[in-house]
Write a protein that holds these residues in place. Structure first.
Motif, PDB file in Angstrom:
ATOM      1  N   GLU A  53       0.835  -1.212   0.000  1.00 25.72           N
ATOM      2  CA  GLU A  53       0.000   0.000   0.000  1.00 25.72           C
ATOM      3  C   GLU A  53       0.868   1.260   0.000  1.00 25.72           C
ATOM      4  O   GLU A  53       0.553   2.240  -0.677  1.00 25.72           O
ATOM      5  N   HIS A  66       1.957   1.757  -3.375  1.00 31.61           N
ATOM      6  CA  HIS A  66       0.823   2.234  -4.168  1.00 31.61           C
ATOM      7  C   HIS A  66       0.663   3.745  -4.019  1.00 31.61           C
ATOM      8  O   HIS A  66       0.340   4.454  -4.968  1.00 31.61           O
ATOM      9  N   SER A  74       1.329   6.687  -6.854  1.00 30.01           N
ATOM     10  CA  SER A  74       0.388   7.802  -7.100  1.00 30.01           C
ATOM     11  C   SER A  74       1.148   9.114  -7.192  1.00 30.01           C
ATOM     12  O   SER A  74       0.872   9.946  -8.062  1.00 30.01           O
ATOM     13  N   GLN A  78       1.383   1.439 -10.198  1.00 33.02           N
ATOM     14  CA  GLN A  78      -0.018   1.395  -9.747  1.00 33.02           C
ATOM     15  C   GLN A  78      -0.723   0.132 -10.195  1.00 33.02           C
ATOM     16  O   GLN A  78      -1.501  -0.453  -9.442  1.00 33.02           O
ATOM     17  N   GLY A 122      -1.644  -2.161  -7.328  1.00 33.75           N
ATOM     18  CA  GLY A 122      -3.100  -2.163  -7.261  1.00 33.75           C
ATOM     19  C   GLY A 122      -3.662  -3.559  -7.414  1.00 33.75           C
ATOM     20  O   GLY A 122      -4.601  -3.958  -6.705  1.00 33.75           O
ATOM     21  N   GLU A 168      -8.438  -8.419  -1.362  1.00 35.60           N
ATOM     22  CA  GLU A 168      -9.833  -8.130  -0.969  1.00 35.60           C
ATOM     23  C   GLU A 168     -10.765  -8.097  -2.171  1.00 35.60           C
ATOM     24  O   GLU A 168     -11.729  -7.326  -2.216  1.00 35.60           O
ATOM     25  N   LYS A 186     -13.478   4.300  -9.673  1.00 34.49           N
ATOM     26  CA  LYS A 186     -12.032   4.554  -9.755  1.00 34.49           C
ATOM     27  C   LYS A 186     -11.455   3.966 -11.044  1.00 34.49           C
ATOM     28  O   LYS A 186     -10.690   4.628 -11.751  1.00 34.49           O
ATOM     29  N   GLY A 193      -9.522   6.290  -4.356  1.00 38.48           N
ATOM     30  CA  GLY A 193      -8.655   5.307  -3.709  1.00 38.48           C
ATOM     31  C   GLY A 193      -8.718   5.432  -2.194  1.00 38.48           C
ATOM     32  O   GLY A 193      -8.857   4.428  -1.473  1.00 38.48           O
ATOM     33  N   ARG A 194      -8.658   6.640  -1.703  1.00 39.56           N
ATOM     34  CA  ARG A 194      -8.745   6.908  -0.254  1.00 39.56           C
ATOM     35  C   ARG A 194     -10.082   6.451   0.301  1.00 39.56           C
ATOM     36  O   ARG A 194     -10.162   5.830   1.333  1.00 39.56           O
ATOM     37  N   ASN A 228     -10.357   2.691   0.401  1.00 36.06           N
ATOM     38  CA  ASN A 228      -9.642   2.158   1.561  1.00 36.06           C
ATOM     39  C   ASN A 228     -10.573   2.066   2.761  1.00 36.06           C
ATOM     40  O   ASN A 228     -10.669   1.036   3.413  1.00 36.06           O
TER      41      ASN A 228
HETATM   42  C1  HEM Z   1      -3.507   4.273 -11.864  1.00 38.77           C
HETATM   43  C2  HEM Z   1      -3.626   5.089 -10.886  1.00 38.77           C
HETATM   44  C3  HEM Z   1      -3.990   4.768  -9.448  1.00 38.77           C
HETATM   45  C4  HEM Z   1      -3.942   5.685  -8.426  1.00 38.77           C
HETATM   46  C5  HEM Z   1      -3.508   7.157  -8.549  1.00 38.77           C
HETATM   47  C6  HEM Z   1      -4.380   5.008  -7.216  1.00 38.77           C
HETATM   48  C7  HEM Z   1      -4.452   5.628  -5.968  1.00 38.77           C
HETATM   49  C8  HEM Z   1      -4.855   4.987  -4.804  1.00 38.77           C
HETATM   50  C9  HEM Z   1      -4.860   5.604  -3.485  1.00 38.77           C
HETATM   51  C10 HEM Z   1      -4.387   7.035  -3.182  1.00 38.77           C
HETATM   52  C11 HEM Z   1      -5.340   4.679  -2.602  1.00 38.77           C
HETATM   53  C12 HEM Z   1      -5.540   4.857  -1.084  1.00 38.77           C
HETATM   54  C13 HEM Z   1      -4.329   4.334  -0.361  1.00 38.77           C
HETATM   55  C14 HEM Z   1      -4.492   4.535   1.142  1.00 38.77           C
HETATM   56  O1  HEM Z   1      -5.388   5.158   1.563  1.00 38.77           O
HETATM   57  O2  HEM Z   1      -3.690   4.018   1.878  1.00 38.77           O
HETATM   58  C15 HEM Z   1      -5.661   3.487  -3.366  1.00 38.77           C
HETATM   59  C16 HEM Z   1      -6.216   2.355  -2.804  1.00 38.77           C
HETATM   60  C17 HEM Z   1      -6.479   1.234  -3.538  1.00 38.77           C
HETATM   61  N1  HEM Z   1      -6.190   1.015  -4.866  1.00 38.77           N
HETATM   62 FE1  HEM Z   1      -5.419   2.346  -6.175  1.00 38.77          FE
HETATM   63  N2  HEM Z   1      -4.687   3.702  -7.496  1.00 38.77           N
HETATM   64  C18 HEM Z   1      -4.465   3.512  -8.865  1.00 38.77           C
HETATM   65  C19 HEM Z   1      -4.652   2.352  -9.553  1.00 38.77           C
HETATM   66  C20 HEM Z   1      -5.167   1.185  -9.003  1.00 38.77           C
HETATM   67  C21 HEM Z   1      -5.401  -0.028  -9.750  1.00 38.77           C
HETATM   68  C22 HEM Z   1      -5.105  -0.209 -11.250  1.00 38.77           C
HETATM   69  C23 HEM Z   1      -5.943  -0.939  -8.863  1.00 38.77           C
HETATM   70  C24 HEM Z   1      -6.402  -2.377  -9.082  1.00 38.77           C
HETATM   71  C25 HEM Z   1      -6.235  -3.096 -10.110  1.00 38.77           C
HETATM   72  C26 HEM Z   1      -6.029  -0.279  -7.564  1.00 38.77           C
HETATM   73  C27 HEM Z   1      -6.514  -0.878  -6.417  1.00 38.77           C
HETATM   74  C28 HEM Z   1      -6.611  -0.261  -5.186  1.00 38.77           C
HETATM   75  C29 HEM Z   1      -7.188  -0.898  -3.998  1.00 38.77           C
HETATM   76  C30 HEM Z   1      -7.773  -2.315  -3.917  1.00 38.77           C
HETATM   77  C31 HEM Z   1      -7.110   0.048  -2.968  1.00 38.77           C
HETATM   78  C32 HEM Z   1      -7.636  -0.100  -1.521  1.00 38.77           C
HETATM   79  C33 HEM Z   1      -6.593  -0.715  -0.657  1.00 38.77           C
HETATM   80  C34 HEM Z   1      -7.107  -0.772   0.796  1.00 38.77           C
HETATM   81  O3  HEM Z   1      -8.084  -1.484   1.048  1.00 38.77           O
HETATM   82  O4  HEM Z   1      -6.517  -0.119   1.627  1.00 38.77           O
HETATM   83  N3  HEM Z   1      -5.549   1.009  -7.688  1.00 38.77           N
HETATM   84  N4  HEM Z   1      -5.352   3.695  -4.697  1.00 38.77           N
END
Ligand code: HEM
Length: 172
Positions: free
Chosen positions: A31, A34, A38, A80, A84, A91, A104, A156-157, A160
């Motif tokens: 994370e 991730h 970003s 990402q 991601g 989950e 998203k 994304g936030r 979470n």
């Molecule tokens: C491409 C640009 C992307 C950006 C800018 C981005 C940004 C973010 C941010 C800022 C968070 C919150 C992290 C936190 O609060 O700790 C997040 C969570 C998450 N992202 Fe992304 N993300 C991207 C792509 C993806 C992709 C392609 C996937 C899946 C295939 C993905 C899956 C997830 C998941 C599952 C979470 C939640 C994780 C949790 O439960 O804490 N993201 N993302």
């Protein structure tokens, strides 16, 4: 059980899915990566977008800024997709039908379409406006990019916290 749910359930039961859930250090490390991805993606695209707005870095050619920052954007994007996917595997049954996750993913596709249209239209004629005020289509692409990527971060936030609070129930 829908095929989508069964596939997501299978993902969570794979070795990687189980490690992402069970290993106390893996999920927070992924994370953190991730979040770093970003920063690389959104900071580099935003610097180019600010130049396209015509208000910042006006003395530097647009093509020079694009040449220096777009590789970081691609590196961030690759990070990402990899991190991601790992987060999703931990989950998947909670995230796949979560409307925030779906929004998203749709926003990420929209950001890609915006970048592609810019590259195939205004940017093809960059030599005519490289050091002058960019045309409206370039400015629009820049503003749209900033708004969309910040919306992805917000989603994304939100994801979470929404996944953390959602019950683990398979669809009936
Ligand atoms: C491409 C640009 C992307 C950006 C800018 C981005 C940004 C973010 C941010 C800022 C968070 C919150 C992290 C936190 O609060 O700790 C997040 C969570 C998450 N992202 Fe992304 N993300 C991207 C792509 C993806 C992709 C392609 C996937 C899946 C295939 C993905 C899956 C997830 C998941 C599952 C979470 C939640 C994780 C949790 O439960 O804490 N993201 N993302």
């Amino acid at each position: 059980m829908t095929p989508a749910y069964e596939f997501c359930h299978w993902l969570t039961q794979t070795y990687v899915g189980q490690e992402m859930q069970g290993n106390a250090y893996l999920f927070p490390t992924v994370e953190a990566l991730h979040i770093m991805g970003s920063v690389a993606l959104v900071a580099s695209t935003s610097i180019l977008s600010l130049r396209l707005s015509g208000f910042f870095l006006k003395e530097i050619p647009v093509s020079k800024i694009a040449g220096q920052f777009l590789p970081w954007a691609w590196l961030g994007f690759a990070c990402q997709v990899i991190t991601g996917t790992l987060l999703f595997m931990s989950e998947a049954t909670l995230a796949y039908d979560n409307v925030i996750f779906q929004v998203k993913m749709a926003l990420i596709v929209l950001a890609g379409i915006n970048a592609l249209v810019f590259q195939q239209t205004a940017y093809r004629r960059v030599k005519f406006w490289d050091l002058s005020n960019p045309p409206f289509s370039a400015k629009f692409a820049g503003y749209a990019s900033i708004v969309i990527w910040f919306a992805v971060i917000a989603a994304g936030r939100w994801l979470n916290s929404s996944v953390a609070n959602s019950p683990v129930l398979p669809p009936t």
